[in-house]
Motif scaffolding. Sequence first.
Motif, PDB file in Angstrom:
ATOM      1  N   ALA A  79       1.993  -2.915   3.232  1.00 55.38           N
ATOM      2  CA  ALA A  79       0.615  -2.777   2.337  1.00 55.38           C
ATOM      3  C   ALA A  79       0.237  -4.259   1.774  1.00 55.38           C
ATOM      4  O   ALA A  79       0.510  -4.253   0.558  1.00 55.38           O
ATOM      5  CB  ALA A  79       0.757  -1.862   1.101  1.00 55.38           C
ATOM      6  N   PRO A  80      -0.207  -4.940   2.651  1.00 57.30           N
ATOM      7  CA  PRO A  80      -0.363  -6.270   2.371  1.00 57.30           C
ATOM      8  C   PRO A  80      -1.807  -6.428   1.398  1.00 57.30           C
ATOM      9  O   PRO A  80      -2.052  -7.538   0.805  1.00 57.30           O
ATOM     10  CB  PRO A  80      -0.932  -7.070   3.821  1.00 57.30           C
ATOM     11  N   TRP A  81      -2.476  -5.480   1.323  1.00 54.87           N
ATOM     12  CA  TRP A  81      -3.362  -5.278   0.181  1.00 54.87           C
ATOM     13  C   TRP A  81      -3.289  -4.933  -1.044  1.00 54.87           C
ATOM     14  O   TRP A  81      -3.957  -4.844  -1.777  1.00 54.87           O
ATOM     15  CB  TRP A  81      -4.554  -4.382   0.840  1.00 54.87           C
ATOM     16  N   ALA A  82      -1.873  -4.724  -1.547  1.00 50.36           N
ATOM     17  CA  ALA A  82      -1.287  -4.104  -2.792  1.00 50.36           C
ATOM     18  C   ALA A  82      -1.634  -5.422  -3.953  1.00 50.36           C
ATOM     19  O   ALA A  82      -1.331  -6.622  -3.406  1.00 50.36           O
ATOM     20  CB  ALA A  82       0.243  -4.113  -2.819  1.00 50.36           C
ATOM     21  N   SER A  83      -2.007  -4.851  -4.957  1.00 47.20           N
ATOM     22  CA  SER A  83      -2.352  -5.659  -5.904  1.00 47.20           C
ATOM     23  C   SER A  83      -1.702  -5.378  -7.131  1.00 47.20           C
ATOM     24  O   SER A  83      -1.688  -6.130  -8.199  1.00 47.20           O
ATOM     25  CB  SER A  83      -3.994  -5.919  -6.303  1.00 47.20           C
ATOM     26  N   GLY A  84      -0.830  -4.466  -6.962  1.00 47.77           N
ATOM     27  CA  GLY A  84      -0.123  -4.004  -8.242  1.00 47.77           C
ATOM     28  C   GLY A  84       1.233  -3.133  -7.746  1.00 47.77           C
ATOM     29  O   GLY A  84       1.503  -2.945  -6.718  1.00 47.77           O
ATOM     30  N   TYR A  85       1.704  -2.537  -8.689  1.00 45.72           N
ATOM     31  CA  TYR A  85       3.032  -1.763  -8.481  1.00 45.72           C
ATOM     32  C   TYR A  85       3.009  -0.555  -9.706  1.00 45.72           C
ATOM     33  O   TYR A  85       2.567  -0.653 -10.870  1.00 45.72           O
ATOM     34  CB  TYR A  85       4.295  -2.644  -8.475  1.00 45.72           C
ATOM     35  N   GLY A  86       3.562   0.652  -9.190  1.00 49.16           N
ATOM     36  CA  GLY A  86       3.705   1.809 -10.000  1.00 49.16           C
ATOM     37  C   GLY A  86       5.174   2.105 -10.299  1.00 49.16           C
ATOM     38  O   GLY A  86       6.131   1.439  -9.527  1.00 49.16           O
ATOM     39  N   ILE A  87       5.406   2.341 -11.388  1.00 48.36           N
ATOM     40  CA  ILE A  87       6.956   2.745 -11.832  1.00 48.36           C
ATOM     41  C   ILE A  87       7.149   4.080 -11.942  1.00 48.36           C
ATOM     42  O   ILE A  87       6.460   4.677 -12.814  1.00 48.36           O
ATOM     43  CB  ILE A  87       7.307   1.959 -13.248  1.00 48.36           C
ATOM     44  N   ALA A  88       8.031   4.536 -11.147  1.00 45.52           N
ATOM     45  CA  ALA A  88       8.291   6.203 -11.303  1.00 45.52           C
ATOM     46  C   ALA A  88       8.685   6.649 -12.507  1.00 45.52           C
ATOM     47  O   ALA A  88       9.672   6.033 -13.003  1.00 45.52           O
ATOM     48  CB  ALA A  88       9.117   6.392 -10.027  1.00 45.52           C
ATOM     49  N   CYS A  89       8.394   7.681 -12.943  1.00 45.48           N
ATOM     50  CA  CYS A  89       8.796   8.253 -14.277  1.00 45.48           C
ATOM     51  C   CYS A  89      10.018   9.294 -14.091  1.00 45.48           C
ATOM     52  O   CYS A  89      10.055   9.974 -12.999  1.00 45.48           O
ATOM     53  CB  CYS A  89       7.929   8.947 -15.144  1.00 45.48           C
ATOM     54  N   GLY A  90      10.610   9.825 -15.009  1.00 43.79           N
ATOM     55  CA  GLY A  90      11.741  10.762 -14.634  1.00 43.79           C
ATOM     56  C   GLY A  90      13.157  10.491 -13.863  1.00 43.79           C
ATOM     57  O   GLY A  90      13.767  11.320 -13.770  1.00 43.79           O
ATOM     58  N   LEU A  91      13.123   8.982 -13.373  1.00 49.08           N
ATOM     59  CA  LEU A  91      14.339   8.967 -12.469  1.00 49.08           C
ATOM     60  C   LEU A  91      15.470   8.072 -13.360  1.00 49.08           C
ATOM     61  O   LEU A  91      15.053   7.477 -14.295  1.00 49.08           O
ATOM     62  CB  LEU A  91      13.847   7.887 -11.420  1.00 49.08           C
ATOM     63  N   PRO A  92      16.758   8.345 -12.843  1.00 46.36           N
ATOM     64  CA  PRO A  92      17.891   7.632 -13.526  1.00 46.36           C
ATOM     65  C   PRO A  92      17.577   6.206 -13.623  1.00 46.36           C
ATOM     66  O   PRO A  92      17.043   5.905 -12.174  1.00 46.36           O
ATOM     67  CB  PRO A  92      19.036   8.023 -12.978  1.00 46.36           C
ATOM     68  N   PRO A  93      18.096   5.038 -14.277  1.00 45.38           N
ATOM     69  CA  PRO A  93      18.802   5.647 -15.314  1.00 45.38           C
ATOM     70  C   PRO A  93      18.263   5.846 -16.637  1.00 45.38           C
ATOM     71  O   PRO A  93      18.758   6.489 -17.537  1.00 45.38           O
ATOM     72  CB  PRO A  93      19.777   4.313 -15.429  1.00 45.38           C
ATOM     73  N   HIS A  94      16.938   5.454 -16.734  1.00 46.90           N
ATOM     74  CA  HIS A  94      16.168   5.490 -17.837  1.00 46.90           C
ATOM     75  C   HIS A  94      15.385   6.881 -18.081  1.00 46.90           C
ATOM     76  O   HIS A  94      15.049   7.071 -19.051  1.00 46.90           O
ATOM     77  CB  HIS A  94      15.039   4.289 -17.947  1.00 46.90           C
ATOM     78  N   HIS A  95      15.220   7.570 -16.920  1.00 40.22           N
ATOM     79  CA  HIS A  95      14.509   8.810 -17.040  1.00 40.22           C
ATOM     80  C   HIS A  95      13.092   8.728 -17.989  1.00 40.22           C
ATOM     81  O   HIS A  95      12.679   9.360 -18.950  1.00 40.22           O
ATOM     82  CB  HIS A  95      15.366   9.827 -17.699  1.00 40.22           C
ATOM     83  N   LEU A  96      12.547   7.720 -17.353  1.00 37.16           N
ATOM     84  CA  LEU A  96      11.179   6.919 -18.153  1.00 37.16           C
ATOM     85  C   LEU A  96      10.073   8.281 -18.309  1.00 37.16           C
ATOM     86  O   LEU A  96       9.956   8.962 -17.652  1.00 37.16           O
ATOM     87  CB  LEU A  96      10.559   5.895 -17.409  1.00 37.16           C
TER      88      LEU A  96
END
Length: 302
Positions: A79-96
């Motif tokens: 995805a060379p057009w990507a300009s940012g990133y997403g952080i998945a919630c609910g996953l270990p270790p933080h279960h964000l």
Amino acid sequence: MATTDRHTTTLALAHALSAAERGLAVIPLSRSKLPALRSPHHGDPHPTALCHGECGRPGHGVYDASTDPRRIRELFAAAPWASGYGIACGLPPHHLIGIDLDTKTGTDASAGLRELALRHLFTIPGTVVVITPSGGRHIWLAGPPDVVIPNSAGRLAPGIDIRGAGGYLVGPGSRTEHGVYSTVPGTAHLPPAPCPPALLRLLTPSRRAHRHTPPHSAPSPGTHPSPDPTPHQQGQGLVQFVLAAHEGQRNTRLFWAACRAYENGIGETLSPHLIDAAVCVGLTEREARSTIASAARLTGHA
């Protein structure tokens, strides 16, 4: 498809890799804040609707999220057009868990969160806070591993959205169509703080469903059922709750008591007595009236 300069994509990748070092699983995002990679099942005559990446191809949104640097580089290379990133919630270790305080609804979501905190007696601990381009806030909290927090929009209060399992937060350093996401100074290197138990109960519908009063069962022979408290008794208990407040608790206790009074249909009757109690413990009459008015608004009695 929109193009993005190489520097922006390289910077987004660097931020994503830094987040992954902290145990946060990430995916590339486009300027529209959507996952940058299209579903590999798009256009299939028989799309695999329930595929969450089992096919081995990228493009499954949050299900592509990874903390593996090599995998993250592969996703961004695709995805060379990507300009940012997403952080998945609910996953270990933080279960964000993400508390998204929106400003686009025309409501003061921050004030709504403060009123909830006063009403349910919790405080937001020191944690990562991200500023959105529109001036909103994303508050990062850590959830327990055995509780699934669902995504929701405006369920707690207008303008307060929740990012839980299956959702994602736009990571700080991401560039979107409306600007750049950044952390509030002094919070960037904090770990996500544990979600206060009282707030966690609000975020978990299954727990809230059991908060109703169970129906009365038949009394055992030789016993007499306890009568429900009268409005007067109930009101006196709330007044005493305010009178027992120490410095630093006065406004919180008054707000909580006023909310309970309005919810039980005695708010208007009890307000003068709550004001008197608040003045007795050190609040001004003006402060007391303002707090009670906030309780009335929050409970829909304003």
